[in-house]
Motif scaffolding. Structure first.
Motif, short mmCIF file in Angstrom:
data_model
loop_
_atom_site.label_atom_id
_atom_site.label_comp_id
_atom_site.label_asym_id
_atom_site.label_seq_id
_atom_site.Cartn_x
_atom_site.Cartn_y
_atom_site.Cartn_z
N SER A 97 0.81 -1.21 0.00
CA SER A 97 0.00 0.00 0.00
C SER A 97 0.85 1.27 0.00
CB SER A 97 -0.93 0.01 1.23
OG SER A 97 -0.17 0.05 2.42
N SER A 98 2.17 1.13 0.18
CA SER A 98 3.05 2.30 0.32
C SER A 98 3.93 2.55 -0.90
CB SER A 98 3.95 2.12 1.55
OG SER A 98 3.20 1.91 2.71
N TYR A 99 4.42 1.50 -1.54
CA TYR A 99 5.44 1.70 -2.56
C TYR A 99 4.93 2.44 -3.79
CZ TYR A 99 10.29 0.24 -2.18
OH TYR A 99 11.64 0.21 -1.92
N GLY A 100 3.66 2.28 -4.14
CA GLY A 100 3.12 3.01 -5.28
C GLY A 100 3.14 4.51 -5.03
N ILE A 101 2.75 4.92 -3.80
CA ILE A 101 2.78 6.34 -3.44
C ILE A 101 4.21 6.86 -3.52
CG2 ILE A 101 2.40 7.97 -1.55
CD1 ILE A 101 0.09 6.20 -0.61
N PHE A 102 5.17 6.07 -3.06
CA PHE A 102 6.58 6.49 -3.13
C PHE A 102 7.03 6.69 -4.57
CE2 PHE A 102 10.99 5.05 -3.77
CZ PHE A 102 11.66 6.10 -3.14
N HIS A 103 6.72 5.72 -5.43
CA HIS A 103 7.16 5.80 -6.83
C HIS A 103 6.56 6.99 -7.57
CE1 HIS A 103 8.33 1.28 -6.92
NE2 HIS A 103 9.39 2.03 -6.72
N TRP A 104 5.37 7.42 -7.17
CA TRP A 104 4.68 8.53 -7.83
C TRP A 104 4.70 9.78 -6.97
CZ3 TRP A 104 1.59 7.82 -12.51
CH2 TRP A 104 1.69 6.52 -13.03
N GLY A 105 5.62 9.83 -6.03
CA GLY A 105 5.65 10.90 -5.04
C GLY A 105 6.63 12.03 -5.33
N PRO A 106 7.24 12.61 -4.28
CA PRO A 106 8.06 13.82 -4.43
C PRO A 106 9.22 13.70 -5.39
CG PRO A 106 7.58 13.37 -2.12
CD PRO A 106 7.11 12.18 -2.89
N ILE A 107 9.90 12.55 -5.41
CA ILE A 107 11.06 12.42 -6.31
C ILE A 107 10.60 12.44 -7.76
CG2 ILE A 107 12.85 10.82 -7.10
CD1 ILE A 107 13.40 10.08 -4.25
N THR B 193 -3.95 4.77 4.19
CA THR B 193 -3.23 5.83 3.47
C THR B 193 -2.35 6.62 4.42
OG1 THR B 193 -5.06 6.02 1.91
CG2 THR B 193 -3.49 7.84 1.97
N PHE B 194 -2.89 6.97 5.59
CA PHE B 194 -2.12 7.73 6.58
C PHE B 194 -0.92 6.93 7.05
CE2 PHE B 194 -1.57 9.81 10.80
CZ PHE B 194 -1.44 11.12 10.34
N THR B 195 -1.12 5.64 7.30
CA THR B 195 -0.02 4.77 7.73
C THR B 195 1.03 4.64 6.63
OG1 THR B 195 -1.54 3.51 9.13
CG2 THR B 195 0.55 2.45 8.55
N SER B 196 0.59 4.55 5.38
CA SER B 196 1.51 4.42 4.26
C SER B 196 2.40 5.65 4.13
CB SER B 196 0.74 4.21 2.96
OG SER B 196 0.03 3.00 2.99
N VAL B 197 1.81 6.84 4.28
CA VAL B 197 2.59 8.07 4.21
C VAL B 197 3.65 8.09 5.32
CG1 VAL B 197 2.49 10.59 4.44
CG2 VAL B 197 0.78 9.40 3.08
N GLY C 51 -1.98 14.75 -5.31
CA GLY C 51 -2.87 14.09 -6.28
C GLY C 51 -2.60 12.60 -6.36
N CYS C 52 -1.33 12.22 -6.42
CA CYS C 52 -0.98 10.80 -6.51
C CYS C 52 -1.31 10.05 -5.22
CB CYS C 52 0.51 10.66 -6.85
SG CYS C 52 0.92 11.19 -8.53
N ILE C 53 -1.12 10.70 -4.07
CA ILE C 53 -1.49 10.06 -2.80
C ILE C 53 -2.98 9.75 -2.78
CG2 ILE C 53 -1.78 10.49 -0.32
CD1 ILE C 53 0.87 12.02 -0.38
N LEU C 54 -3.79 10.68 -3.27
CA LEU C 54 -5.24 10.47 -3.28
C LEU C 54 -5.63 9.30 -4.20
CD1 LEU C 54 -6.54 14.16 -3.34
CD2 LEU C 54 -6.58 12.55 -1.42
N PHE C 55 -5.03 9.25 -5.39
CA PHE C 55 -5.37 8.16 -6.32
C PHE C 55 -4.94 6.80 -5.77
CE2 PHE C 55 -6.12 11.43 -9.49
CZ PHE C 55 -7.09 10.85 -10.30
N PHE C 56 -3.68 6.70 -5.33
CA PHE C 56 -3.19 5.42 -4.81
C PHE C 56 -3.85 5.09 -3.47
CE2 PHE C 56 -0.05 5.89 -8.05
CZ PHE C 56 0.40 4.60 -8.32
N GLY C 57 -4.03 6.12 -2.63
CA GLY C 57 -4.61 5.87 -1.31
C GLY C 57 -6.05 5.43 -1.38
N ILE C 58 -6.85 6.05 -2.25
CA ILE C 58 -8.29 5.73 -2.30
C ILE C 58 -8.54 4.53 -3.22
CG2 ILE C 58 -10.55 6.58 -3.00
CD1 ILE C 58 -9.62 9.38 -2.11
N MET C 59 -8.11 4.63 -4.48
CA MET C 59 -8.38 3.52 -5.42
C MET C 59 -7.62 2.26 -5.04
SD MET C 59 -8.45 5.34 -9.16
CE MET C 59 -9.87 6.27 -9.70
N GLY C 60 -6.32 2.42 -4.77
CA GLY C 60 -5.49 1.25 -4.46
C GLY C 60 -5.92 0.55 -3.19
N ASN C 61 -6.17 1.33 -2.13
CA ASN C 61 -6.55 0.71 -0.86
C ASN C 61 -7.96 0.14 -0.87
OD1 ASN C 61 -4.11 1.03 0.52
ND2 ASN C 61 -4.56 3.18 0.98
N PHE C 62 -8.81 0.63 -1.78
CA PHE C 62 -10.12 -0.01 -1.94
C PHE C 62 -9.94 -1.43 -2.48
CE2 PHE C 62 -13.84 -0.81 -4.84
CZ PHE C 62 -14.74 -1.10 -3.84
#
Length: 548
Positions: A133-143, A283-287, A361-372
């Motif tokens: 649940s975390s690595y997708g947010i990282f890959h599409w995150g700040p870097i 999502t909060f835990t993943s961040v 934006g990416c956190i919302l997509f991965f956090g909501i769609m992915g975690n569903f």
């Protein structure tokens, strides 16, 4: 049709390079695919450190610039207002940088990490679930957004501060390369960027088209075939061609705004009618997990994989290094586009806005769609992984949506959103490709030029899709994008050299001091009064002459 503004060496060079790669893939698909895959494995296997270092360096460099004196520079004149409001600006940069790929990977990427987790963790274990649940947010995150933003600095600076009407990657390296930019080296820089962008666009098509086709199949019952995919590509092409032809304000801005509002609606629908508490907590835990392990994730390779007793997972090469390479290929394009829409903002606003809005934006997509999807898997409500392994990823994405209330409506809206996402990415791409092959861009590139690149972006991937080698074009673009790493370094160097030079000159400049004493002021007042009296006397004499 005005052709005098076209930079023909760059225009023709980009087409020739693209044809030199795609024609052999069409004629010899198996051999071509093997060569490209070998080259890709060599690049990711031997230069993984370089890609990861590029990501970290871009992230650190941009934070430094944002909070330095360079970040205070305004893109434009002091009186210039922001060309676009924050909502439209964020919508355009997000749609250009992400595209329909976020719908694809945001929904299903966790499933791949669940089955093949990082760090040698056992598949399906508690730790594997956390990282899934975390690595997708990282890959599409700040870097990722830092890599995207870096090229925007010199391009925006030269376009809006130094007033050079050229939107070219090569022009942005002029402070370092000097007159070499005007020769073959400048052409090579621009051609490599254009080829990488066209190949990257092929990647987006490769992911987006099957997903849209699956959605159309679900809505209409029409079977998914190559013909359907071709029609979808042509429809998307028609949409982004009209948008690109209309320009940024009337076309790209409107599509991006629609895109963002539709995305917000779907995300809110899933969040509110899905497992809201699970999505929020996960999502909060993943961040938090990412923040705690940011540098570990950003630097993890497998140096001991080839030694006895260590199992090689190839997770870094398959995911992190591949993603960083993909971002690098797309970076000059997104940088050019972000630069073009950022007039009136400071460099600090452009950097922080792009990185923050893009990441959120990416956190919302991965956090909501992915975690569903993850919730369905863990709760036993739907075996996402089993369905995906048997029927394919696009079918699994649509199947996840069918677990929601009003599923048919949501699938239809999701499919429309994917089409618009694809169109917004491509209209931005065609706009920038047209700008790069022009000698100057006063307001917008020539319309026929924008249309030409809009159809070029579609036709070549369309041909390759029919021979089954769209993924090979994607891999080829990643390989060809390797030199862009060094161009990124040139761009950062050029920006610092140019902006520091201008800041020093502005500080050294002292306006001339004018000394005026009291006697000078009184003399000026007396002369002004004498002048008025003389004018009054002359006017009186003229009136007398007229009366006589």
């Amino acid at each position: 049709m005005n052709t005098k503004l076209i930079d023909w060496p760059t225009f023709i060079g980009a087409l020739i390079l693209l044809l030199l790669v795609t024609i052999p893939l069409i004629l010899f698909p198996d051999a071509g695919k093997e060569v490209v895959n070998i080259a890709n494995e060599f690049m990711t296997g031997h230069f993984g450190v370089l890609y990861l270092l590029t990501g970290l360096a871009a992230f650190a460099f941009l934070l430094f610039v944002a909070f330095s004196k360079n970040g205070q520079v305004k893109l434009g004149d002091e009186e210039d207002k922001k060309e676009f409001g924050t909502f439209s600006w964020a919508a355009m940069l997000f749609a250009a940088g992400i595209g329909s790929s976020i719908l694809y990977w945001g929904m299903i990427e966790w499933a791949y990490y669940y089955q093949g987790p990082p760090f040698g963790i056992e598949a399906g274990s508690k730790q594997a679930i956390e990282w899934a649940s975390s690595y997708g947010i990282f890959h599409w995150g700040p870097i990722a957004w830092a890599i995207y933003t870096l090229p925007a600095l010199p391009i925006a600076y030269f376009y809006y501060v130094r007033k050079k009407p050229v939107l070219k990657i090569s022009e942005a390296t002029r402070p370092v390369l000097g007159r070499l930019v005007d020769g073959p080296i400048g052409v090579i820089v621009d051609v490599l960027f254009m080829f990488g962008l066209m190949g990257g666009a092929g990647t987006t098509l490769a992911l987006g088209t099957p997903m849209i086709a699956q959605g159309v199949n679900d809505i209409t019952g029409i079977p998914v075939t190559l013909g359907m995919k071709a029609v979808i590509m042509l429809v998307c092409t028609a949409i982004f061609a009209v948008s690109a032809y209309s320009g940024i304000r009337r076309g790209i801005k409107i599509l991006s705004d629609i895109n963002l509002w539709l995305a917000i609606f779907i995300l809110l629908f899933i969040f509110l009618l899905g497992p809201t508490l699970f999505i929020s907590e996960t999502t909060f835990t993943s961040v938090g997990l990412i923040m705690d392990n940011f540098f570990k994730m950003a630097t993890w390779l497998e140096p001991f994989a080839n030694l006895s007793g260590f199992e090689e997972t190839r997770f870094p090469e398959s995911w992190t290094i591949f993603y960083w390479a993909w971002w690098v290929v797309y970076a000059p394009f997104v940088g050019l586009f972000v630069a073009r829409i950022s007039r009136g903002r400071t460099i600090r606003e452009m950097i922080l806005g792009t990185m923050i809005y893009g990441t959120i934006g990416c956190i919302l997509f991965f956090g909501i769609m992915g975690n569903f999807g993850l919730y369905l898997q863990l709760s036993g409500g739907f075996d996402v992984i089993g369905f995906m392994n048997e029927n394919g990823t696009p079918a699994a994405i649509i199947a996840i949506l069918h677990q929601l209330p009003l599923a048919n409506i949501i699938v239809a809206l999701f499919t429309v959103l994917a089409i618009i996402f694809l169109a917004t990415t491509f209209d931005s791409s065609s706009y920038i490709l047209a700008a790069v092959v022009q000698k100057e861009v006063q307001s917008e590139p020539l319309r026929w030029n924008r249309l030409f690149w809009a159809f070029t972006l579609c036709l070549l991937p369309l041909v390759l899709m029919f021979v089954g080698d769209l993924e090979t074009l994607q891999t080829a673009s990643i390989v060809a994008g390797f030199p862009v790493i060094f161009i990124m370094g040139l761009l950062a160097w050029s920006f610092m050299k140019a902006s520091n030079s201008d800041i020093r000159e502005s500080r050294d400049y002292e306006p001339p001091t004018i000394h005026i004493n009291r006697r000078d002021i009184l003399d000026r007042i007396r002369r002004r009064k004498d002048s008025k009296r003389k004018r009054s006397a002359l006017e009186a004499m003229e009136d007398k002459d007229i009366d006589e």
